[in-house]
Scaffold this motif. Structure first.
Motif, PDB file in Angstrom:
ATOM      1  N   LEU A 572       0.810  -1.219   0.000  1.00  0.00           N
ATOM      2  CA  LEU A 572       0.000   0.000   0.000  1.00  0.00           C
ATOM      3  C   LEU A 572       0.842   1.266   0.000  1.00  0.00           C
ATOM      4  O   LEU A 572       0.318   2.364  -0.116  1.00  0.00           O
ATOM      5  CB  LEU A 572      -0.894   0.018   1.251  1.00  0.00           C
ATOM      6  CG  LEU A 572      -1.915  -1.111   1.392  1.00  0.00           C
ATOM      7  CD1 LEU A 572      -2.558  -1.072   2.766  1.00  0.00           C
ATOM      8  CD2 LEU A 572      -2.987  -0.997   0.295  1.00  0.00           C
ATOM      9  N   THR A 573       2.165   1.127   0.202  1.00  0.00           N
ATOM     10  CA  THR A 573       2.968   2.327   0.420  1.00  0.00           C
ATOM     11  C   THR A 573       4.384   2.190  -0.138  1.00  0.00           C
ATOM     12  O   THR A 573       4.918   1.082  -0.224  1.00  0.00           O
ATOM     13  CB  THR A 573       3.035   2.688   1.926  1.00  0.00           C
ATOM     14  OG1 THR A 573       3.815   3.868   2.097  1.00  0.00           O
ATOM     15  CG2 THR A 573       3.623   1.571   2.747  1.00  0.00           C
ATOM     16  N   GLU A 574       4.944   3.348  -0.496  1.00  0.00           N
ATOM     17  CA  GLU A 574       6.338   3.392  -0.946  1.00  0.00           C
ATOM     18  C   GLU A 574       7.292   3.418   0.243  1.00  0.00           C
ATOM     19  O   GLU A 574       8.473   3.126   0.116  1.00  0.00           O
ATOM     20  CB  GLU A 574       6.587   4.673  -1.761  1.00  0.00           C
ATOM     21  CG  GLU A 574       5.784   4.744  -3.054  1.00  0.00           C
ATOM     22  CD  GLU A 574       6.211   3.661  -4.026  1.00  0.00           C
ATOM     23  OE1 GLU A 574       7.437   3.494  -4.222  1.00  0.00           O
ATOM     24  OE2 GLU A 574       5.331   2.956  -4.571  1.00  0.00           O
ATOM     25  N   ARG A 575       6.784   3.847   1.388  1.00  0.00           N
ATOM     26  CA  ARG A 575       7.673   3.966   2.558  1.00  0.00           C
ATOM     27  C   ARG A 575       7.973   2.590   3.145  1.00  0.00           C
ATOM     28  O   ARG A 575       7.188   1.661   2.963  1.00  0.00           O
ATOM     29  CB  ARG A 575       7.012   4.830   3.632  1.00  0.00           C
ATOM     30  CG  ARG A 575       6.719   6.191   3.076  1.00  0.00           C
ATOM     31  CD  ARG A 575       6.190   7.130   4.121  1.00  0.00           C
ATOM     32  NE  ARG A 575       5.645   8.278   3.382  1.00  0.00           N
ATOM     33  CZ  ARG A 575       5.406   9.462   3.923  1.00  0.00           C
ATOM     34  NH1 ARG A 575       5.631   9.665   5.208  1.00  0.00           N
ATOM     35  NH2 ARG A 575       4.930  10.437   3.186  1.00  0.00           N
ATOM     36  N   PRO A 576       9.101   2.481   3.873  1.00  0.00           N
ATOM     37  CA  PRO A 576       9.395   1.172   4.454  1.00  0.00           C
ATOM     38  C   PRO A 576       8.319   0.738   5.457  1.00  0.00           C
ATOM     39  O   PRO A 576       7.906   1.523   6.308  1.00  0.00           O
ATOM     40  CB  PRO A 576      10.752   1.355   5.153  1.00  0.00           C
ATOM     41  CG  PRO A 576      11.128   2.773   5.023  1.00  0.00           C
ATOM     42  CD  PRO A 576      10.149   3.478   4.144  1.00  0.00           C
ATOM     43  N   MET A 577       7.866  -0.492   5.338  1.00  0.00           N
ATOM     44  CA  MET A 577       6.892  -1.085   6.249  1.00  0.00           C
ATOM     45  C   MET A 577       7.668  -1.995   7.193  1.00  0.00           C
ATOM     46  O   MET A 577       8.378  -2.902   6.750  1.00  0.00           O
ATOM     47  CB  MET A 577       5.875  -1.890   5.439  1.00  0.00           C
ATOM     48  CG  MET A 577       4.855  -2.673   6.239  1.00  0.00           C
ATOM     49  SD  MET A 577       3.813  -1.685   7.324  1.00  0.00           S
ATOM     50  CE  MET A 577       3.092  -0.503   6.171  1.00  0.00           C
ATOM     51  N   LYS A 578       7.523  -1.735   8.481  1.00  0.00           N
ATOM     52  CA  LYS A 578       8.269  -2.506   9.482  1.00  0.00           C
ATOM     53  C   LYS A 578       7.504  -3.795   9.785  1.00  0.00           C
ATOM     54  O   LYS A 578       6.339  -3.746  10.188  1.00  0.00           O
ATOM     55  CB  LYS A 578       8.406  -1.614  10.720  1.00  0.00           C
ATOM     56  CG  LYS A 578       9.265  -2.115  11.832  1.00  0.00           C
ATOM     57  CD  LYS A 578       9.739  -0.974  12.755  1.00  0.00           C
ATOM     58  CE  LYS A 578       8.623  -0.243  13.484  1.00  0.00           C
ATOM     59  NZ  LYS A 578       9.111   0.559  14.634  1.00  0.00           N
ATOM     60  N   GLY A 579       8.140  -4.949   9.583  1.00  0.00           N
ATOM     61  CA  GLY A 579       7.544  -6.212  10.000  1.00  0.00           C
ATOM     62  C   GLY A 579       7.523  -6.260  11.524  1.00  0.00           C
ATOM     63  O   GLY A 579       8.381  -5.678  12.178  1.00  0.00           O
ATOM     64  N   MET A 580       6.530  -6.945  12.100  1.00  0.00           N
ATOM     65  CA  MET A 580       6.330  -6.864  13.549  1.00  0.00           C
ATOM     66  C   MET A 580       6.184  -8.255  14.165  1.00  0.00           C
ATOM     67  O   MET A 580       5.227  -8.965  13.882  1.00  0.00           O
ATOM     68  CB  MET A 580       5.050  -6.043  13.775  1.00  0.00           C
ATOM     69  CG  MET A 580       4.848  -5.540  15.157  1.00  0.00           C
ATOM     70  SD  MET A 580       6.173  -4.517  15.777  1.00  0.00           S
ATOM     71  CE  MET A 580       6.240  -3.212  14.545  1.00  0.00           C
ATOM     72  N   LEU A 581       7.156  -8.639  14.989  1.00  0.00           N
ATOM     73  CA  LEU A 581       7.132  -9.972  15.596  1.00  0.00           C
ATOM     74  C   LEU A 581       7.349  -9.866  17.099  1.00  0.00           C
ATOM     75  O   LEU A 581       7.923  -8.899  17.586  1.00  0.00           O
ATOM     76  CB  LEU A 581       8.257 -10.839  15.002  1.00  0.00           C
ATOM     77  CG  LEU A 581       8.244 -11.015  13.486  1.00  0.00           C
ATOM     78  CD1 LEU A 581       9.501 -11.746  13.038  1.00  0.00           C
ATOM     79  CD2 LEU A 581       6.994 -11.781  13.058  1.00  0.00           C
TER      80      LEU A 581
END
Ligand SMILES: Nc1nc2c(c(=O)[nH]1)N[C@@H](CNc1ccc(C(=O)N[C@@H](CCC(=O)N[C@@H](CCC(=O)N[C@@H](CCC(=O)O)C(=O)O)C(=O)O)C(=O)O)cc1)CN2
Ligand SMILES: [Zn+2]
Length: 786
Positions: A572-581
Motif C-alpha cells: 500500500l505504500t512506498e515507505r518502508p513497512m516494518k515487519g512486527m514480531l
C-alpha cells in the motif's frame, strides 16, 4: 487436623465481570453503587468457592478494584499531595486518579510485580509523607466474609515490602507538577543511612508507617480476626543489610498482644539465607514457596521454633500444570513427622497469576486438559494433600491415582516430543547467533538502502484496537462471518492505519496489528506445541487481562504467521513497512511454560520458529523487522547470582531469532517497563540495529545510562507516554529529544512513542503523533549531521 489455606484468589471474575464493570463505570455507563455491587458479589462468590473446596482459612483483602499495592497506599493514606487528598477516606475519584490519571494529574508509575506479568502502582514517597488510616475497605470485607460464615484471613502487604517497592520523589518535583511551590522549609530526614537523589531514604519512613500498621492490626483483632497474612515477598530479593535489619524492628512492633496472629508470607524464591532471622521473629508462622525454592525447607526444619506454624506452598501458584501430589506428599509427610499439626498447606503464592476455573474450558483437547489445574483445581489439590496427611493416602487413593495417571500420560505423550525440533536445536552452530557483519557495516548498508532523515520517526507497532476490530474478530470466531470477510475487514483496518501514517508524515510505517488479539497469544495460536484457551484470563493491570497460551510440547512453526498481512501492508505504500514480531523471551515469559525441560531450551525452540519468520519476511521484501522483547527485563531472575546464566541464554535466543538476515535488513527491538540500567551490556549483546525503549515517564532518566555506557547501536527513546490519554505538546517532545541528544549522538537517535498504541483511541493518537512528527522536524532543522 492439618490446616489448609489459600494466599489469594483471582479477582477479575471468570467472565471478567470486574473488568466489564470497571470499564462501564469509567465511561459513566454505571454508577458507583453498581460497581460496588459487582465487587461485593465477586468477593462473595470467590469466598464460597474456596469454602466449598474445604479450606480452613480464606484470604480477604486480596480483592481489589485495581491493584493490591494501590489498596495498601489507600489504606495507609500514602496519597501524594498532588491528588489533593487531605484526610478522611479515599474515594473512587482519588483512587482511580492515582491508578489511571485524570484531567489534573498523571497516574502513579506502574511497574512489574517481581518476575510476573502483573503490574502494580508504585507507592510514591517524599520526605514529608505522613501515614494515616484512610480506607475502610478491608474492615468492611472482613465483616462481609464473617456475615457469610467465612473464616477470614486478611491479607496485607508487609511494611518492608511496601516500602521497598515504593519510590522516593523530591518534594519539590512533586509540587512542581501542578501546585505552586510551598513555602515550607526543607524537611529532609538525614537520619537515613543512604541518601537518594530525592534527598532521603524511604526506609526512614518506617517509624511513621508502623503505628498505622499497628492500628490496622488492632482493628482486625477487634473484629474477631485470628490470623493475618503479611506478605513479604521482598525478602526473596537481594536486600541491603539495613533493610534486612529493619525486619526485626518491624515485627517486634507489630507482633504484639494487640494484633491477630501473623503469618509472614514469602514467595517467588528462597529465604534460606535468612532462615535464622525469620525463625527468631515474634510472628506466629512463616510461609515458604517450595515450588520455586524446594531446597530452602532444610534450613527451616532444623530447630523450627515450637511457637510457630510452618505453611508450605507445594501447589504451583504461577503455572497451570497439575501438581505431582505423590512428590508433594513425600515432602509433607516428612515435615508432618517433625512438626505435627503445626504444618499448614497452601499454594506456593497467590493464585492471582493463574486463570480461575479449568472446567470452563470446554473446547480444550481432553488429553491436554487432563494435565492442567487452574485456581479452583489447585484448591482441590491443597485439600487432597491435607486429607492424605490426616487420614492416610488411602483415604484419597482415587484422586491420587488420577493425578498420577495424568502425569504419566503427559510424560509419555507423543504430542510433546518432536524429534525434528530437538535435532534442530542440537545442530545449532556458534555462528547461528551472529549477524554476518558488525554493526558499523550494517549501519552503512542500511543507510544506503533506506536513506532515512536524521531523527527518523516511527511507532511501536499497534494502532487502536477499536470496538469494530474486536467485534469483527468475535464474529469470525463465532462463525458469524467467513474468513474472507474477516480478512477483508482487517485489510481495511491496515489500509486505514497506513493512510493515517502517511498523512502524518511518519518515516517508517507499521501495519497496526489489527489482526492480533494479543502480541503473544496471536503467535501461540499459530505455533505447534502451544495450546490456547477460551476464558483463561489473567489480570495484567487494572481492567486489562491476557490469556497466556500454554506451551505443552516442542515448538515449531508449520507455516508463515505474519507474512501475508505484512506484504499486503507494504503493497500500500512506498515507505518502508516494518515487519512486527514478538521475540522468543517474551513469548516464553508471557505463556504458561512446560515444566519438564529448562526454560532456556524452550526459548531456543521459539527462537528458531521466529528466525524462520524473520527470514520469510525478508524474502517477501520487508527490509525492517522489529522483534519485540518487552518481557526481557521481567524474565531476569530475582537474585543477582542467577543473572549471568539467564542473560546468556536470553540474549542468545534473541540473536538466533534475529541473525538469519542480510546486513541491509534492519532489525529493531522494543522494550517497555524496563529498568535496565544494570543490564545494559546484555542489552547491547542482543545486537539489534535499533532499540526503542520506554523513557518518557522518567524524563529520559534511563537514557543517561545508555549514554554513560556508550550503547553502540541506534536508539529510539520514547517521547510520548501512551499509557495516558493525554496528548503531549510538540515543545515537550522537543525538550525530551534535546535532552536525549546530549547523551546519545543525534545520528543514532530515532523518534517514537514509549510503546504500542492499541489501548488508545484514534482521537488521542492522531494529534499526539502529529506533534511528535513536528518535534522531529524541528530537531532536524536545528541539528547538522556529523
Ligand atoms: N500478553 C501481553 N502481556 C502484556 C502486554 C501485552 O500486550 N500482551 N502489554 C503490557 C501491558 N499489558 C496489557 C495487557 C493486556 C492489554 C489488553 O488490551 N487486553 C485486552 C484483551 C486482549 C484480547 O485478548 N483481546 C481479544 C478478545 C477481546 C474480547 O474481550 N472479546 C470478548 C468478546 C467481546 C465481548 O463479548 O465483549 C470475549 O472474548 O469475551 C481480541 O481482541 O480478540 C483487554 O483486557 O481488554 C493491554 C496491555 C505488558 N504485558
Ligand atoms: Zn511496549
Amino acid at each position: 487436623m492439618t490446616l489448609t489455606h489459600n494466599l489469594g484468589f483471582p479477582r477479575i471474575g471468570q467472565r471478567r465481570e470486574l473488568k466489564k464493570a470497571l470499564e462501564s463505570f469509567w465511561k459513566g455507563e454505571i454508577d458507583e453503587s453498581t460497581l460496588r455491587e459487582t465487587g461485593r458479589a465477586l468477593r462473595a462468590k470467590h469466598w464460597q468457592i474456596q469454602q466449598a473446596a474445604g479450606l480452613d482459612l480464606i484470604p480477604v483483602g486480596d480483592f481489589s478494584y485495581y491493584d493490591q499495592m494501590l489498596d495498601m497506599s489507600a489504606l495507609l493514606g500514602a496519597i501524594p499531595a498532588r491528588y489533593g487528598f487531605a484526610y478522611g477516606t479515599v474515594d473512587f475519584a482519588t483512587y482511580f486518579a492515582m491508578a489511571r490519571g485524570d484531567a489534573a494529574q498523571p497516574a502513579l508509575e506502574m511497574t512489574k510485580w517481581f518476575d510476573t506479568n502483573y503490574h502494580y502502582l508504585v507507592p510514591e514517597f517524599t520526605a514529608e509523607t505522613r501515614f494515616q488510616l484512610s480506607s475502610t475497605a478491608l474492615f468492611e470485607a472482613v465483616a462481609e466474609a464473617q456475615a457469610l460464615g467465612v473464616q477470614p484471613k486478611p491479607v496485607l502487604i508487609g511494611p518492608l515490602t511496601y516500602l521497598w517497592l515504593g519510590k522516593e520523589r523530591a518534594a519539590q518535583a512533586e509540587r512542581a507538577e501542578n501546585h505552586p511551590p510551598a513555602v515550607a522549609g526543607c524537611g529532609h530526614s538525614h537520619a537515613a543511612p543512604r541518601v537518594h537523589a530525592a534527598g532521603f531514604d524511604r526506609l526512614s519512613l518506617l517509624d511513621r508507617l508502623l503505628p498505622v500498621y499497628a492500628e490496622i492490626l488492632a482493628r482486625l483483632k477487634a473484629q474477631g480476626v485470628n490470623w493475618v497474612q503479611m506478605d513479604e515477598p521482598a525478602l526473596v530479593l537481594d536486600l541491603p543489610a539495613e533493610w534486612l535489619g529493619a525486619l526485626d524492628r518491624i515485627y517486634a512492633a507489630l507482633a504484639t498482644a494487640d494484633a491477630p496472629r501473623i503469618l509472614l508470607t514469602t514467595y517467588f524464591g528462597s529465604v534460606a539465607e535468612i532462615a535464622g532471622q525469620l525463625k527468631r521473629l515474634p510472628v506466629a508462622g512463616l510461609h515458604l514457596d517450595l515450588v520455586r525454592a524446594s531446597g530452602q525447607l532444610e534450613a527451616f526444619l532444623a530447630d523450627y521454633p515450637a511457637d510457630k506454624v510452618l505453611s508450605l506452598g507445594v501447589v504451583d501458584g504461577r503455572n497451570v500444570w497439575r501438581a505431582d501430589l505423590d512428590a508433594a506428599l513425600s515432602t509433607l509427610e516428612a515435615v508432618r513427622a517433625v512438626l505435627g499439626e503445626r504444618l499448614w498447606i497452601a499454594p506456593s503464592c497467590s493464585l492471582l497469576h493463574v486463570p480461575m476455573d479449568l472446567e470452563e474450558e470446554s473446547g480444550l483437547d481432553p488429553e491436554l486438559k487432563s494435565w492442567l489445574a487452574f485456581a479452583v483445581q489447585k484448591l482441590d489439590e491443597v485439600k487432597i494433600l491435607g486429607t492424605a496427611l490426616d487420614h492416610g493416602r488411602e483415604s484419597v487413593a482415587e484422586p491420587l491415582a488420577a493425578a498420577r495417571a495424568a502425569r504419566q500420560g503427559r510424560r509419555n505423550s507423543t504430542r510433546i516430543h518432536n524429534p525434528a525440533v530437538s535435532a534442530r536445536v542440537a545442530a545449532l552452530t556458534p555462528g547461528d547467533d551472529q549477524r554476518r557483519s558488525a554493526f558499523p557495516q550494517r549501519q552503512a548498508a542500511q543507510r544506503e538502502r533506506f536513506g532515512l532523515p536524521l531523527f527518523p520517526t516511527t511507532t511501536i507497532g499497534s494502532f487502536p484496537q477499536t470496538d469494530a476490530i474486536r467485534r469483527a474478530r468475535l464474529q469470525f470466531r463465532k462463525g458469524m462471518i467467513e474468513a474472507a470477510a474477516y480478512e477483508q475487514a482487517m485489510q481495511g483496518e491496515i489500509e486505514y492505519a497506513v493512510r493515517r501514517q502517511e498523512a502524518l508524515g511518519l518515516d517508517v510505517l507499521v501495519h497496526g496489528e489489527a489482526e492480533r488479539n494479543d502480541m503473544v497469544e496471536y503467535f501461540g495460536e499459530q505455533l505447534e506445541g502451544f495450546s490456547f484457551t477460551r476464558h483463561a484470563w489473567v489480570q495484567s493491570y487494572g481492567s486489562r487481562c491476557v490469556k497466556p497460551p500454554i506451551i505443552f510440547g516442542d515448538v515449531s512453526r508449520p507455516r508463515p504467521m505474519t507474512v501475508s498481512w505484512t506484504r499486503y501492508a507494504q503493497s500500500l505504500t512506498e515507505r518502508p513497512m516494518k515487519g512486527m514480531l514478538t521475540g522468543p523471551v517474551t513469548i516464553l515469559q508471557w505463556s504458561f511454560v512446560r515444566d519438564d525441560q529448562p526454560r532456556a531450551e524452550t526459548a531456543l525452540q521459539i527462537a528458531l520458529a521466529i528466525r524462520d519468520e524473520v527470514r520469510d519476511l525478508e524474502r517477501a521484501g520487508i527490509g525492517i523487522i522489529q522483534i519485540d522483547e518487552p518481557a526481557y527485563r521481567e524474565g531476569l531472575p530475582l537474585r543477582k547470582k542467577d543473572w549471568e546464566d539467564y542473560l546468556a541464554w536470553a540474549s542468545r535466543s534473541f540473536r538466533i531469532a534475529a541473525s538469519g538476515v542480510d546486513d541491509a535488513t534492519q532489525i529493531h527491538t522494543h522494550m517497555c517497563y524496563s529498568e535496565f540500567n544494570d543490564i545494559l551490556p546484555a542489552i547491547a549483546a542482543m545486537d539489534a540495529d535499533v532499540i526503542t525503549i520506554e523513557t518518557s515517564r522518567s524524563q529520559m532518566e534511563l537514557l543517561d545510562a545508555f549514554g554513560q555506557f556508550d550503547y553502540p547501536n541506534e536508539i529510539g527513546p520514547g517521547v510520548y507516554d501512551i499509557h495516558s490519554p493525554r496528548v503531549p505538546a510538540t515543545e515537550e517532545m522537543i525538550a525530551l529529544l534535546e535532552k536525549a541528544s546530549r547523551v546519545v549522538p543525534p545520528e543514532r537517535l530515532w523518534v517514537n512513542p514509549d510503546c504500542g498504541l492499541k489501548t488508545r483511541k484514534w482521537e488521542e493518537v492522531e494529534p499526539a503523533l502529529r506533534n511528535m512528527v513536528d518535534a522531529a522536524r524541528a530537531l532536524r532543522a536545528s541539528t547538522r549531521r556529523g
